[in-house]
Design an enzyme around this catalytic site. Structure first.
Site, short mmCIF file in Angstrom:
data_model
loop_
_atom_site.label_atom_id
_atom_site.label_comp_id
_atom_site.label_asym_id
_atom_site.label_seq_id
_atom_site.Cartn_x
_atom_site.Cartn_y
_atom_site.Cartn_z
N CYS A 52 125.68 -9.34 152.77
CA CYS A 52 125.31 -10.02 153.68
C CYS A 52 124.16 -9.75 154.57
O CYS A 52 124.00 -8.51 154.75
CB CYS A 52 126.38 -10.78 154.67
SG CYS A 52 127.86 -11.79 153.73
N HIS A 67 130.82 -5.10 152.18
CA HIS A 67 130.53 -5.88 153.13
C HIS A 67 129.73 -5.36 154.42
O HIS A 67 129.26 -4.20 154.31
CB HIS A 67 131.96 -5.89 153.97
CG HIS A 67 133.19 -6.49 153.23
ND1 HIS A 67 133.08 -7.76 153.24
CD2 HIS A 67 134.22 -6.14 152.58
CE1 HIS A 67 134.03 -8.27 152.59
NE2 HIS A 67 134.67 -7.22 152.06
#
Length: 102
Positions: free
Chosen positions: A78, A17
């Site tokens: 991301c 993440h």
């Protein structure tokens, strides 16, 4: 990410993440530079990789996790901490590994 992956052999992909708090998890990858070291362990050996590239790809580009003949690591997160369709991909080549002694 693949059942057949092994540290120090072929492509070793890991996903993590990227949060708004940029010093957590894979957030620091946005500032990583070519030549930086990435160290991972399986608690039997440490594997040291040198960063060779950093790219932004589409979330649909899944081929970065495929096996290769190179001893490399592929870190995927991301490209920013908010809603995004891009992925930051950092690749590194294995430069050293060493076993642990008790």
């Amino acid at each position: 990410m693949r059942r057949d992956q092994k540290m120090g052999e072929g492509n070793y992909p890991l996903a993590g993440h990227h949060l708004k708090q940029k010093n957590l998890l894979f957030g620091p990858l946005e500032n990583i530079k070519t030549g930086a070291q990435i160290v991972i362990t399986d608690f039997k050996k440490d594997y040291i990789y040198s960063v060779t590239s950093k790219d932004i790809i589409s979330e649909m580009d899944a081929d970065v996790v495929e096996e290769t003949n190179k001893k490399e690591i592929t870190l995927i997160t991301c490209d920013k901490a908010v809603k995004t369709e891009g992925r930051l991909v950092v690749k590194g080549e294995l430069v050293d590994s060493f076993g642990h002694t008790n």
